[in-house]
Design a protein around this motif. Structure first.
Motif, PDB file in Angstrom:
ATOM      1  N   GLU A  56      43.900 116.027  37.633  1.00 24.50           N
ATOM      2  CA  GLU A  56      43.984 114.615  37.281  1.00 24.50           C
ATOM      3  C   GLU A  56      44.826 113.920  38.340  1.00 24.50           C
ATOM      4  N   PRO A  57      44.411 112.731  38.723  1.00 24.93           N
ATOM      5  CA  PRO A  57      45.194 112.055  39.752  1.00 24.93           C
ATOM      6  C   PRO A  57      46.590 111.731  39.242  1.00 24.93           C
ATOM      7  N   ALA A  58      47.519 111.944  40.079  1.00 17.29           N
ATOM      8  CA  ALA A  58      48.890 111.622  39.727  1.00 17.29           C
ATOM      9  C   ALA A  58      49.043 110.111  39.705  1.00 17.29           C
ATOM     10  N   PRO A  59      49.907 109.617  38.823  1.00 13.64           N
ATOM     11  CA  PRO A  59      50.140 108.171  38.822  1.00 13.64           C
ATOM     12  C   PRO A  59      50.680 107.732  40.173  1.00 13.64           C
ATOM     13  N   GLU A  60      50.390 106.507  40.522  1.00 13.49           N
ATOM     14  CA  GLU A  60      50.869 105.969  41.797  1.00 13.49           C
ATOM     15  C   GLU A  60      52.384 105.983  41.818  1.00 13.49           C
ATOM     16  N   ALA A  61      52.909 106.041  42.994  1.00 13.16           N
ATOM     17  CA  ALA A  61      54.347 105.893  43.145  1.00 13.16           C
ATOM     18  C   ALA A  61      54.718 104.476  42.726  1.00 13.16           C
ATOM     19  N   VAL A  62      55.901 104.328  42.195  1.00 12.19           N
ATOM     20  CA  VAL A  62      56.339 103.012  41.713  1.00 12.19           C
ATOM     21  C   VAL A  62      56.257 101.970  42.823  1.00 12.19           C
ATOM     22  N   ARG A  63      56.699 102.334  44.008  1.00 15.29           N
ATOM     23  CA  ARG A  63      56.691 101.374  45.122  1.00 15.29           C
ATOM     24  C   ARG A  63      55.261 100.907  45.423  1.00 15.29           C
ATOM     25  N   ASP A  64      54.304 101.835  45.415  1.00 19.09           N
ATOM     26  CA  ASP A  64      52.911 101.476  45.696  1.00 19.09           C
ATOM     27  C   ASP A  64      52.331 100.599  44.589  1.00 19.09           C
ATOM     28  N   ALA A  65      52.614 100.956  43.349  1.00 17.28           N
ATOM     29  CA  ALA A  65      52.107 100.163  42.225  1.00 17.28           C
ATOM     30  C   ALA A  65      52.723  98.766  42.233  1.00 17.28           C
ATOM     31  N   THR A  96      49.575  97.572  34.047  1.00 14.54           N
ATOM     32  CA  THR A  96      49.302  98.849  33.382  1.00 14.54           C
ATOM     33  C   THR A  96      49.586 100.015  34.330  1.00 14.54           C
ATOM     34  N   GLU A  97      49.148  99.894  35.577  1.00 19.06           N
ATOM     35  CA  GLU A  97      49.377 100.962  36.552  1.00 19.06           C
ATOM     36  C   GLU A  97      50.860 101.087  36.908  1.00 19.06           C
ATOM     37  N   LEU A  98      51.567  99.983  36.969  1.00 21.94           N
ATOM     38  CA  LEU A  98      53.007 100.027  37.227  1.00 21.94           C
ATOM     39  C   LEU A  98      53.726 100.697  36.060  1.00 21.94           C
ATOM     40  N   ASP A  99      53.325 100.379  34.849  1.00 21.34           N
ATOM     41  CA  ASP A  99      53.893 101.000  33.657  1.00 21.34           C
ATOM     42  C   ASP A  99      53.727 102.526  33.732  1.00 21.34           C
ATOM     43  N   HIS A 111      65.431 104.544  33.814  1.00 18.51           N
ATOM     44  CA  HIS A 111      65.783 103.769  35.002  1.00 18.51           C
ATOM     45  C   HIS A 111      65.065 102.416  34.994  1.00 18.51           C
ATOM     46  N   PHE A 112      63.904 102.369  34.362  1.00 12.79           N
ATOM     47  CA  PHE A 112      63.068 101.163  34.344  1.00 12.79           C
ATOM     48  C   PHE A 112      63.061 100.521  32.950  1.00 12.79           C
ATOM     49  N   LYS A 113      64.173 100.608  32.284  1.00 11.58           N
ATOM     50  CA  LYS A 113      64.259 100.171  30.889  1.00 11.58           C
ATOM     51  C   LYS A 113      63.775  98.734  30.676  1.00 11.58           C
ATOM     52  N   GLN A 114      64.268  97.790  31.468  1.00 12.37           N
ATOM     53  CA  GLN A 114      63.914  96.377  31.273  1.00 12.37           C
ATOM     54  C   GLN A 114      62.443  96.096  31.564  1.00 12.37           C
ATOM     55  N   PRO A 115      61.911  96.491  32.730  1.00 12.39           N
ATOM     56  CA  PRO A 115      60.495  96.183  32.971  1.00 12.39           C
ATOM     57  C   PRO A 115      59.564  96.891  31.985  1.00 12.39           C
ATOM     58  N   LEU A 116      59.897  98.116  31.599  1.00 10.71           N
ATOM     59  CA  LEU A 116      59.059  98.809  30.616  1.00 10.71           C
ATOM     60  C   LEU A 116      59.094  98.104  29.264  1.00 10.71           C
ATOM     61  N   ALA A 117      60.254  97.584  28.885  1.00 12.56           N
ATOM     62  CA  ALA A 117      60.358  96.835  27.627  1.00 12.56           C
ATOM     63  C   ALA A 117      59.539  95.547  27.705  1.00 12.56           C
ATOM     64  N   ASP A 118      59.605  94.872  28.854  1.00 18.79           N
ATOM     65  CA  ASP A 118      58.834  93.635  29.023  1.00 18.79           C
ATOM     66  C   ASP A 118      57.330  93.910  28.953  1.00 18.79           C
ATOM     67  N   MET A 119      56.904  94.996  29.599  1.00 20.92           N
ATOM     68  CA  MET A 119      55.468  95.329  29.561  1.00 20.92           C
ATOM     69  C   MET A 119      55.035  95.763  28.169  1.00 20.92           C
ATOM     70  N   ARG A 120      55.891  96.502  27.468  1.00 26.64           N
ATOM     71  CA  ARG A 120      55.558  96.909  26.103  1.00 26.64           C
ATOM     72  C   ARG A 120      55.374  95.677  25.215  1.00 26.64           C
ATOM     73  N   THR A 121      56.247  94.693  25.364  1.00 28.86           N
ATOM     74  CA  THR A 121      56.131  93.447  24.598  1.00 28.86           C
ATOM     75  C   THR A 121      54.800  92.756  24.915  1.00 28.86           C
ATOM     76  N   LEU A 122      54.460  92.680  26.206  1.00 27.16           N
ATOM     77  CA  LEU A 122      53.195  92.053  26.607  1.00 27.16           C
ATOM     78  C   LEU A 122      52.005  92.837  26.058  1.00 27.16           C
ATOM     79  N   PHE A 123      52.009  94.155  26.227  1.00 21.10           N
ATOM     80  CA  PHE A 123      50.876  94.966  25.793  1.00 21.10           C
ATOM     81  C   PHE A 123      50.708  94.925  24.274  1.00 21.10           C
ATOM     82  N   THR A 124      51.809  94.753  23.547  1.00 21.23           N
ATOM     83  CA  THR A 124      51.726  94.600  22.090  1.00 21.23           C
ATOM     84  C   THR A 124      51.022  93.287  21.746  1.00 21.23           C
TER      85      THR A 124
END
Length: 161
Positions: A56-65, A96-99, A111-124
């Protein structure tokens, strides 16, 4: 002439009666590489019992995403005008890919607590509906999340630009 397909023996030699005798003699030191090479050739030509599954393809590196998300920063659309399907679909996909990349990063999701929380709120808010009318309904939330993550990702000490 007889060519041996051993990695250590890459040249062709001419068969002589002595070569034939040493090739059939298991005690001969020169027989082992040739026998191993023949066995390796035979094993390589035989199909394996189970085909290897593609990894399975590995998720992109954070910097690339993040770079692909940043590429949307100067883009926008006008909800209701019919020009938002591509833009909102792309921004949502990039988020989604950055998440996924953040969750798989060695630093861990903490380490990515804030952006992951923001994306979770959006995806909800978005749920599973990715239709253009639904994404247009949440235009402000999508763009605000993108812009907030952009700001967070460029903050010291870990500037991801």
């Amino acid at each position: 002439m007889r060519c041996w397909a051993a990695a250590a023996l890459a040249s062709c030699t001419q068969d002589t009666p002595q070569d034939a005798a040493s090739a059939s003699s298991p005690a001969s030191p020169s027989a082992a590489p040739a026998d191993n090479a023949d066995q390796a050739e035979q094993a390589a030509s035989e199909p394996t019992e189970e085909p290897a599954l593609p990894a399975e393809p590995a998720p992109e590196a954070v910097r690339d995403a993040f770079a692909t998300l940043q590429a949307t920063l100067n883009d926008t659309c006008t909800p209701g005008a019919g020009d938002c399907a591509y833009f909102l679909g792309r921004v949502t996909q990039e988020l989604t890919e950055l998440d996924e990349a953040m969750r798989a990063d060695p630093k861990g999701p903490g380490h990515f607590k804030q952006p992951l929380a923001d994306m979770r709120t959006l995806f909800t808010k978005l749920g599973t509906d990715r239709s253009t009318p639904h994404l247009e309904k949440h235009f402000s939330a999508i763009v605000t999340t993108r812009d907030g993550i952009n700001t967070w990702m460029q903050a010291p000490p870990d500037d991801y630009r």
